[in-house]
Design a protein around this motif. Structure first.
Motif, PDB file in Angstrom:
ATOM      1  N   TYR A  18       8.709  84.506  -6.081  1.00 46.87           N
ATOM      2  CA  TYR A  18       8.936  85.077  -4.691  1.00 46.87           C
ATOM      3  C   TYR A  18      10.088  86.134  -4.539  1.00 46.87           C
ATOM      4  CZ  TYR A  18       9.233  85.530   0.145  1.00 46.87           C
ATOM      5  OH  TYR A  18       9.194  85.929   1.836  1.00 46.87           O
ATOM      6  N   HIS A  19       9.777  87.306  -4.463  1.00 48.90           N
ATOM      7  CA  HIS A  19      10.989  88.079  -4.508  1.00 48.90           C
ATOM      8  C   HIS A  19      10.393  89.434  -3.578  1.00 48.90           C
ATOM      9  CE1 HIS A  19      14.271  90.179  -7.090  1.00 48.90           C
ATOM     10  NE2 HIS A  19      14.577  89.976  -5.789  1.00 48.90           N
ATOM     11  N   ASN A  20      10.920  89.045  -1.940  1.00 45.00           N
ATOM     12  CA  ASN A  20      10.513  90.005  -0.740  1.00 45.00           C
ATOM     13  C   ASN A  20      11.694  89.958   0.164  1.00 45.00           C
ATOM     14  OD1 ASN A  20       7.781  90.171  -1.473  1.00 45.00           O
ATOM     15  ND2 ASN A  20       7.659  88.295  -1.324  1.00 45.00           N
ATOM     16  N   PRO A  21      11.646  91.227   0.989  1.00 47.03           N
ATOM     17  CA  PRO A  21      12.489  91.363   1.852  1.00 47.03           C
ATOM     18  C   PRO A  21      12.480  90.300   2.836  1.00 47.03           C
ATOM     19  CG  PRO A  21      11.282  93.470   1.654  1.00 47.03           C
ATOM     20  CD  PRO A  21      10.696  92.166   0.739  1.00 47.03           C
ATOM     21  N   ILE A  22      13.927  90.156   3.602  1.00 49.51           N
ATOM     22  CA  ILE A  22      13.969  89.057   4.592  1.00 49.51           C
ATOM     23  C   ILE A  22      13.813  90.000   5.862  1.00 49.51           C
ATOM     24  CG2 ILE A  22      15.543  87.839   5.823  1.00 49.51           C
ATOM     25  CD1 ILE A  22      17.158  87.371   3.272  1.00 49.51           C
ATOM     26  N   PHE A  45      15.167  74.962 -10.516  1.00 45.33           N
ATOM     27  CA  PHE A  45      14.542  76.115  -9.645  1.00 45.33           C
ATOM     28  C   PHE A  45      15.511  76.722  -9.134  1.00 45.33           C
ATOM     29  CE2 PHE A  45      14.254  72.892  -6.288  1.00 45.33           C
ATOM     30  CZ  PHE A  45      14.554  73.635  -5.243  1.00 45.33           C
ATOM     31  N   PHE A  46      15.524  78.004  -8.477  1.00 42.70           N
ATOM     32  CA  PHE A  46      16.420  78.451  -7.721  1.00 42.70           C
ATOM     33  C   PHE A  46      16.079  79.333  -6.625  1.00 42.70           C
ATOM     34  CE2 PHE A  46      15.101  82.147 -10.500  1.00 42.70           C
ATOM     35  CZ  PHE A  46      15.178  83.010  -9.429  1.00 42.70           C
ATOM     36  N   VAL A  47      17.002  79.410  -5.449  1.00 42.20           N
ATOM     37  CA  VAL A  47      16.826  80.292  -4.280  1.00 42.20           C
ATOM     38  C   VAL A  47      18.083  81.136  -4.466  1.00 42.20           C
ATOM     39  CG1 VAL A  47      16.620  80.301  -1.700  1.00 42.20           C
ATOM     40  CG2 VAL A  47      15.604  78.405  -3.162  1.00 42.20           C
ATOM     41  N   ASN A  48      17.793  82.366  -4.195  1.00 41.79           N
ATOM     42  CA  ASN A  48      18.693  83.404  -4.255  1.00 41.79           C
ATOM     43  C   ASN A  48      18.688  84.191  -2.943  1.00 41.79           C
ATOM     44  OD1 ASN A  48      19.942  82.771  -6.829  1.00 41.79           O
ATOM     45  ND2 ASN A  48      18.975  84.431  -7.971  1.00 41.79           N
ATOM     46  N   PHE A  49      19.685  84.553  -2.239  1.00 39.97           N
ATOM     47  CA  PHE A  49      19.900  85.620  -1.257  1.00 39.97           C
ATOM     48  C   PHE A  49      20.567  86.583  -1.763  1.00 39.97           C
ATOM     49  CE2 PHE A  49      19.361  81.599   0.756  1.00 39.97           C
ATOM     50  CZ  PHE A  49      18.668  81.716   2.106  1.00 39.97           C
ATOM     51  N   PHE A  61      24.304  84.119  -2.313  1.00 39.25           N
ATOM     52  CA  PHE A  61      24.139  82.606  -2.216  1.00 39.25           C
ATOM     53  C   PHE A  61      22.918  82.281  -3.378  1.00 39.25           C
ATOM     54  CE2 PHE A  61      22.930  78.415   0.121  1.00 39.25           C
ATOM     55  CZ  PHE A  61      23.737  77.733  -0.929  1.00 39.25           C
ATOM     56  N   HIS A  62      23.570  81.619  -4.270  1.00 42.88           N
ATOM     57  CA  HIS A  62      22.776  81.075  -5.312  1.00 42.88           C
ATOM     58  C   HIS A  62      22.283  79.591  -5.310  1.00 42.88           C
ATOM     59  CE1 HIS A  62      20.891  80.576  -9.383  1.00 42.88           C
ATOM     60  NE2 HIS A  62      21.924  79.724  -9.691  1.00 42.88           N
ATOM     61  N   PHE A  63      21.279  79.096  -5.067  1.00 43.48           N
ATOM     62  CA  PHE A  63      21.098  77.564  -4.856  1.00 43.48           C
ATOM     63  C   PHE A  63      20.261  77.013  -6.128  1.00 43.48           C
ATOM     64  CE2 PHE A  63      18.502  73.862  -3.439  1.00 43.48           C
ATOM     65  CZ  PHE A  63      19.631  73.114  -2.622  1.00 43.48           C
ATOM     66  N   ASN A  64      20.713  76.192  -6.828  1.00 47.53           N
ATOM     67  CA  ASN A  64      20.339  75.870  -8.084  1.00 47.53           C
ATOM     68  C   ASN A  64      19.979  74.554  -8.531  1.00 47.53           C
ATOM     69  OD1 ASN A  64      20.812  76.995 -11.484  1.00 47.53           O
ATOM     70  ND2 ASN A  64      18.856  76.312 -10.529  1.00 47.53           N
ATOM     71  N   PRO A  65      18.994  73.747  -8.237  1.00 50.13           N
ATOM     72  CA  PRO A  65      18.646  72.321  -8.423  1.00 50.13           C
ATOM     73  C   PRO A  65      18.591  72.139 -10.106  1.00 50.13           C
ATOM     74  CG  PRO A  65      17.533  72.738  -6.378  1.00 50.13           C
ATOM     75  CD  PRO A  65      17.899  74.115  -7.139  1.00 50.13           C
ATOM     76  N   ARG A  66      19.089  71.520 -10.554  1.00 51.15           N
ATOM     77  CA  ARG A  66      18.929  71.410 -12.212  1.00 51.15           C
ATOM     78  C   ARG A  66      18.719  70.100 -12.467  1.00 51.15           C
ATOM     79  NH1 ARG A  66      23.988  75.184 -14.727  1.00 51.15           N
ATOM     80  NH2 ARG A  66      23.356  77.329 -13.324  1.00 51.15           N
ATOM     81  N   HIS A 136      14.972  85.551  -3.053  1.00 51.30           N
ATOM     82  CA  HIS A 136      14.102  85.329  -4.542  1.00 51.30           C
ATOM     83  C   HIS A 136      14.170  83.959  -4.908  1.00 51.30           C
ATOM     84  CE1 HIS A 136      14.571  86.704  -8.998  1.00 51.30           C
ATOM     85  NE2 HIS A 136      13.226  86.044  -8.622  1.00 51.30           N
ATOM     86  N   VAL A 137      13.107  83.353  -5.054  1.00 53.75           N
ATOM     87  CA  VAL A 137      12.587  82.030  -5.412  1.00 53.75           C
ATOM     88  C   VAL A 137      11.736  81.915  -6.585  1.00 53.75           C
ATOM     89  CG1 VAL A 137      12.014  79.694  -4.464  1.00 53.75           C
ATOM     90  CG2 VAL A 137      12.644  81.527  -2.796  1.00 53.75           C
ATOM     91  N   ASP A 138      12.224  81.057  -7.564  1.00 53.83           N
ATOM     92  CA  ASP A 138      11.614  80.891  -8.815  1.00 53.83           C
ATOM     93  C   ASP A 138      12.060  79.492  -9.434  1.00 53.83           C
ATOM     94  OD1 ASP A 138       9.562  81.542 -10.543  1.00 53.83           O
ATOM     95  OD2 ASP A 138      10.665  83.092 -11.683  1.00 53.83           O
ATOM     96  N   GLY A 139      10.994  79.134 -10.319  1.00 55.10           N
ATOM     97  CA  GLY A 139      11.237  78.020 -11.212  1.00 55.10           C
ATOM     98  C   GLY A 139      10.158  77.045 -11.161  1.00 55.10           C
TER      99      GLY A 139
END
Length: 296
Positions: A18-22, A45-49, A61-66, A136-139
């Motif tokens: 998912y990679h789209n405008p806010i 996975f990650f969530v990027n602003f 902001f990079h949010f990245n559970p591992r 941007h969300v992926d993983g």
């Protein structure tokens, strides 16, 4: 609840990445609400602003559970192509194969992250909020829905009807108590029945009574006016209310009827008494349901 002028409609069953405008850009008071299911074989996975959509875009902001043997969540930012000082939370709020609710609340000085209704971390801003344009969300996850609350609406967003419940500015409340004068999204783990009433507090009239009965597989609707129940309605094209299932309920208020949507799909219409509708000042919720958030 009717989408207010500060709320964009949720998006469902998203394809990754998912990679789209806010919608309307990022601002203080905005919340980004995500529902998903972690892969049974999740590694990360990650969530990027992000600032822009290019491959080398800066990341506010990079949010990245591992899940890597030392389960943790990595938090960081990237400026001018270089990652900054990494923050690590050596705790894992996600579980492999399990559904989750992930919320990013945009505060004046930081992002506040809430997972399954519990505050998880605060990440101080390193890049001005107004520069952030994309999410941007992926993983290793299935992304069920994303909702942007509190930002400016897309240009094609219809305004609220003039005769609707009052709007509520600011971020939603999470895990609220069960009698609140507002309504939006809910989940419940095991359920037999619950009730949502659009009620006139002074008289006890109910302009719309919604009663999903899980054991019967029915979604009962009715009104209670001048001390009497009206004609019960039950027919629906599908039933979104199952034990342990997340659902998103939107109730839109028209001049002569309520239009109710579940998970973005039309569920039913219910004609209302205009005199009772105009006096509705309370949304009452009780039964086998756990609220995640609400907004009017």
């Amino acid at each position: 609840a009717q989408n207010s002028p500060s709320q964009a409609s949720p998006t469902y069953n998203l394809t990754l990445p998912y990679h789209n405008p806010i919608p309307g850009g990022l601002r203080v008071g905005m919340s980004i609400y995500m529902q998903g299911v972690a892969s049974e074989h999740m590694k990360r996975f990650f969530v990027n602003f992000e600032v822009g959509q290019g491959q080398g875009a800066d990341v506010a902001f990079h949010f990245n559970p591992r899940f890597d043997g030392w389960d943790k969540v990595v938090l960081n930012s990237k400026q001018n192509g270089s990652w900054g000082n990494e923050e690590r939370k050596m705790s894992m709020p996600f579980h492999k194969g399990a559904a989750f609710e992930l919320v990013f609340m945009v505060m004046m000085e930081h992002f506040k992250v809430v997972v399954n209704g519990t505050p998880f971390h605060e990440f101080k801003h390193r890049i001005p909020l107004q520069m952030v344009t994309h999410l941007h969300v992926d993983g290793d996850l299935m992304l069920q829905s994303i909702n942007f609350i509190g930002g400016q609406p897309p240009s094609n967003q219809m305004p609220m009807p003039a005769k609707a419940l009052p709007t509520m500015e600011g971020p939603p409340a999470f895990n609220p108590p069960l009698e609140e004068p507002s309504l939006s999204r809910a989940t419940y783990p095991t359920a037999k029945s619950f009730v949502i009433n659009f009620k006139v507090g002074s008289s006890g009239d109910v302009a719309l009574h919604i009663n999903p009965r899980v054991t019967e597989g029915a979604v009962v609707r009715n009104s209670f006016l001048n001390g009497s129940w009206g004609s019960e309605e039950r027919k629906v094209p599908y039933n979104p209310f199952g034990p342990g299932q997340f659902f998103d309920l939107s109730v839109r208020c028209g001049a002569d009827r309520f239009k109710v949507y579940a998970n973005g799909q039309h569920l039913f219409d219910f004609s209302h008494s205009l005199s009772a509708f105009q006096r509705v000042d309370l949304v009452e919720i009780h039964g086998d349901v756990t609220l995640s958030y609400f907004q009017i």
